[in-house]
Design an enzyme around this catalytic site. Structure first.
Site, short mmCIF file in Angstrom:
data_model
loop_
_atom_site.label_atom_id
_atom_site.label_comp_id
_atom_site.label_asym_id
_atom_site.label_seq_id
_atom_site.Cartn_x
_atom_site.Cartn_y
_atom_site.Cartn_z
N GLY A 12 0.79 -1.23 0.00
CA GLY A 12 0.00 0.00 0.00
C GLY A 12 0.82 1.27 0.00
N ASN A 107 -5.29 1.91 -13.56
CA ASN A 107 -4.25 1.04 -12.96
C ASN A 107 -2.87 1.67 -13.13
OD1 ASN A 107 -3.14 -1.38 -11.83
ND2 ASN A 107 -2.61 -2.08 -13.89
N HIS A 109 1.20 0.43 -13.37
CA HIS A 109 2.02 -0.77 -13.56
C HIS A 109 3.49 -0.37 -13.70
CE1 HIS A 109 2.80 -4.91 -14.57
NE2 HIS A 109 3.58 -4.48 -15.56
#
Ligand code: GAR
Length: 194
Positions: A12, A107, A109
């Site tokens: 996180g 997202n 990545h």
């Protein structure tokens, strides 16, 4: 104000970076929900410390992806979530959420997609011997680490050790994700045609 749900499976650190950018007033958004597919992920404690509602689940407790995604969808709708922000969520998103949130699931990545999809992207890039890697932010689709690319940040990794690369990628992620989200939420995002 944009309401968001952050989905994460692990440490996180990206979740924390987004929290800090919200707390400083840089990002005008509210994290109303954290979703984790890993009951003991450190991100859960980090969310609880900030009094953010958490939904954690064990996929094996459900017969299908659609079953647990329906629950997540209900929570997102009840909390009036505008965007789903994936921050190290290591699970594919299915039809249920994709249909409910078209072009609203983002997202991050740790590679220059379409290279090095999936787990261990930084290690994959190092093993391959590329000279440049980086970070990609994209809308998701039904495939792993695919979907319309919103922004990329390159990093030259020549003469860098593995630890230095990992550190540099995370440092980029922690600033670049919020910068990109801010741009989408404040200026809007249109796919570039050139
Ligand atoms: C981040 O590096 C993120 O880019 C990556 O997981 C890490 C999560 O770290 N995501 C993917 O690989 C998605 N395919 P964090 O839990 O410390 O934020």
């Amino acid at each position: 104000m944009i309401n968001i749900a952050v989905f994460a499976s692990g440490t996180g650190s990206n979740f924390e970076a987004i929290c800090k950018h919200i707390e400083s007033g840089y990002l005008k958004a509210k994290i109303k929900l954290v979703v984790s597919d890993c009951m003991y992920a450190p991100v859960i404690e980090k969310a609880k410390q900030r009094n953010i509602e958490v939904f954690s689940f064990h996929s094996k407790d459900y017969q299908t992806k659609s079953e647990y995604e329906k629950k997540i969808k209900e929570k997102c709708i009840a909390l009036e979530i505008d965007y789903i922000v994936l921050a190290g969520y290591m699970r594919m998103i299915g039809e249920e959420l994709l249909t409910a949130y078209p072009r609203k699931i983002i997202n991050i990545h740790p590679s220059l997609l379409p290279s090095f999809k999936g787990k261990g992207a930084i290690e994959q890039a190092l093993d391959y011997g590329v000279k440049v890697t980086g970070v990609t932010i994209h809308f998701i689709d039904q495939n792993m680490d695919e979907g319309e690319i919103i922004a990329q940040y390159p990093l030259n990794i020549e003469h860098k050790s593995k630890d230095e690369v990992i550190q540099a990628i995370h440092a980029i992620e922690h600033e670049f994700y919020s910068k990109t989200l801010k741009k989408i939420w404040e200026d809007g995002y249109e796919k570039s045609t050139n």
